[in-house]
Write a protein that holds these residues in place. Sequence first.
Motif, PDB file in Angstrom:
ATOM      1  N   LEU A  81      56.855  42.035  43.511  1.00  0.00           N
ATOM      2  CA  LEU A  81      55.658  41.592  44.219  1.00  0.00           C
ATOM      3  C   LEU A  81      54.421  42.359  43.780  1.00  0.00           C
ATOM      4  O   LEU A  81      53.310  41.874  43.928  1.00  0.00           O
ATOM      5  CB  LEU A  81      55.851  41.756  45.738  1.00  0.00           C
ATOM      6  N   HIS A  82      54.636  43.558  43.237  1.00  0.00           N
ATOM      7  CA  HIS A  82      53.517  44.437  42.923  1.00  0.00           C
ATOM      8  C   HIS A  82      53.826  45.183  41.637  1.00  0.00           C
ATOM      9  O   HIS A  82      54.855  45.853  41.534  1.00  0.00           O
ATOM     10  CB  HIS A  82      53.335  45.412  44.097  1.00  0.00           C
ATOM     11  N   PRO A 117      41.397  42.717  44.318  1.00  0.00           N
ATOM     12  CA  PRO A 117      41.574  41.292  44.597  1.00  0.00           C
ATOM     13  C   PRO A 117      40.361  40.540  45.108  1.00  0.00           C
ATOM     14  O   PRO A 117      40.449  39.344  45.344  1.00  0.00           O
ATOM     15  CB  PRO A 117      42.676  41.299  45.660  1.00  0.00           C
ATOM     16  N   LEU A 289      45.555  33.072  47.809  1.00  0.00           N
ATOM     17  CA  LEU A 289      45.912  34.482  47.904  1.00  0.00           C
ATOM     18  C   LEU A 289      44.895  35.336  47.140  1.00  0.00           C
ATOM     19  O   LEU A 289      44.221  34.848  46.230  1.00  0.00           O
ATOM     20  CB  LEU A 289      47.315  34.707  47.333  1.00  0.00           C
ATOM     21  N   LEU A 291      42.968  37.358  44.590  1.00  0.00           N
ATOM     22  CA  LEU A 291      43.044  37.538  43.134  1.00  0.00           C
ATOM     23  C   LEU A 291      41.637  37.453  42.557  1.00  0.00           C
ATOM     24  O   LEU A 291      40.852  36.598  42.964  1.00  0.00           O
ATOM     25  CB  LEU A 291      43.929  36.455  42.510  1.00  0.00           C
ATOM     26  N   PHE A 312      45.915  46.710  43.603  1.00  0.00           N
ATOM     27  CA  PHE A 312      46.487  45.385  43.853  1.00  0.00           C
ATOM     28  C   PHE A 312      46.100  44.360  42.790  1.00  0.00           C
ATOM     29  O   PHE A 312      45.998  43.176  43.069  1.00  0.00           O
ATOM     30  CB  PHE A 312      46.093  44.911  45.254  1.00  0.00           C
ATOM     31  N   ASN A 315      49.247  41.378  41.800  1.00  0.00           N
ATOM     32  CA  ASN A 315      49.820  40.570  42.891  1.00  0.00           C
ATOM     33  C   ASN A 315      50.541  39.351  42.320  1.00  0.00           C
ATOM     34  O   ASN A 315      49.929  38.344  41.986  1.00  0.00           O
ATOM     35  CB  ASN A 315      48.698  40.148  43.845  1.00  0.00           C
ATOM     36  N   GLN A 316      51.853  39.437  42.225  1.00  0.00           N
ATOM     37  CA  GLN A 316      52.632  38.392  41.556  1.00  0.00           C
ATOM     38  C   GLN A 316      52.610  37.060  42.309  1.00  0.00           C
ATOM     39  O   GLN A 316      52.595  35.990  41.696  1.00  0.00           O
ATOM     40  CB  GLN A 316      54.077  38.860  41.380  1.00  0.00           C
ATOM     41  N   ALA A 318      50.135  35.915  44.020  1.00  0.00           N
ATOM     42  CA  ALA A 318      48.839  35.314  43.733  1.00  0.00           C
ATOM     43  C   ALA A 318      48.820  34.687  42.348  1.00  0.00           C
ATOM     44  O   ALA A 318      48.239  33.613  42.146  1.00  0.00           O
ATOM     45  CB  ALA A 318      47.730  36.365  43.862  1.00  0.00           C
TER      46      ALA A 318
END
Length: 457
Positions: A81-82, A117, A289, A291, A312, A315-316, A318
């Motif tokens: 996720l990160h 983001p 999300l 980004l 961040f 952010n996968q 996103a």
Amino acid sequence: MQNYSKNKQYLDTQAKRESNARSYPRRIPIAIREADGIYVKDVEGKVYIDCLGGAGTLALGHNHPVVIEAIRGVLDDKLPLHTLDLTTPVKEEFVEELFTSLPEEFAKKARIQFCGPSGSDAVEAALKLVKTATGKRSMLAFQGGYHGMTHGSLSLMGNLGPKKQIPGLMPDVHFLPFPYDYRCPFGVGGKEGLEIGQTYIEQLLHDPEGGIVPPAGMIMEIVQGEGGAIPAPDSWVREIRRMTKEKGIPFIIDEIQTGLGRTGKLFAFEHSGITPDVVVLSKAIGGSLPLAVVVYHEDLDKWNPGAHAGTFRGNQMAFAAGTATIKFVKENGLAAHAEEVGSRFMSQLHDIQAQTHCIGEVRGRGLMIGVEIVDKQHALNKLGQNEPAHPELASRIQQECFKRGLIIELGGRHSSVVRFLPPLIITAEEIDTVSEIFLEAVKQAEASIKERLTQEV
């Protein structure tokens, strides 16, 4: 009364705990429970048409199936996720999709920088990029522009409200006139006003006594969003690009609100056919999300490793949601759809203008539309220009829309421009419904103001 108190309970709790800087709940008093497409439902069960759309973030509306599927795919496949700025297949797919969406002339020599983001952070990165690349310090921005709320981006803002109490903003920011035809800064308007503005900017850039040291860059919105949905004429944009190229000034286009189909093209700068040096993107590209990215010409890539970061920026979810959104927008022709239904909406708003008494101008591009509310009871100013802004009436119109289940936002000078930023998936029939609600709201707001003035007399 029980239903009313349910929303009020959330709003009261929010007011006690959240910062005094909160803004939207003061004008849109709602606690949202559900959302689907262009509709949101509050905790009392009332449904609203959302023509704010996350301030332009929700290109596909709330909880679009392709976005949900993309997010679930990341979770179901146990993807990271990160990842900071480490690469992944999901990230590479996003970069490829974004680059193939940009005009080839720009994309073929472009680099991309992932940052924090928010759009503001991307603007900060762009500032650092051009200053590093050029070794210069001053920046050129435009009156009425909006580029974010962080320290550097706030310095580029035209609106005095958020910045007048902040000492020590970024120095060497110089503001240029934007072609706001309805309130021409030169009191002329039309083609003549446009030419005067172009001449003024070109003379300033060439004048050795102009007071501005050679700038590190120029930043501009093709359609000013928070400034009141003011589109720049294509011919003017081409002239500005010519000037910046001749003077070697990196030209930054802020596409944070306009990007990904909003104006009838995937990117607003495509209307004029120019090739910028830097493009700043956020909002819609994340598929709802967080980004943000900066895409820029490879010749500007002069900064050292770690010169701009952001925890961040990896952010996968996103990336996955953004890729799905970009694909859907392109495959379903949503940019062309935005232009089509936007033209329909503009036509209906012009009809409303003819039926009411307070609309000074209807303007915009695609599904980025502004309606300027004015006070026609007052005389024109000494230049013979248009009537003064009417913030009280604009606020009443927003309230009347809200009562009827329509969420809109205000912007522009004195917050007197009603702004429409619906998701790009809005249908022609839904546009018709929005127009009907807006007409009713304007008429009721006008009647309320008239009644109050009569009582005061």
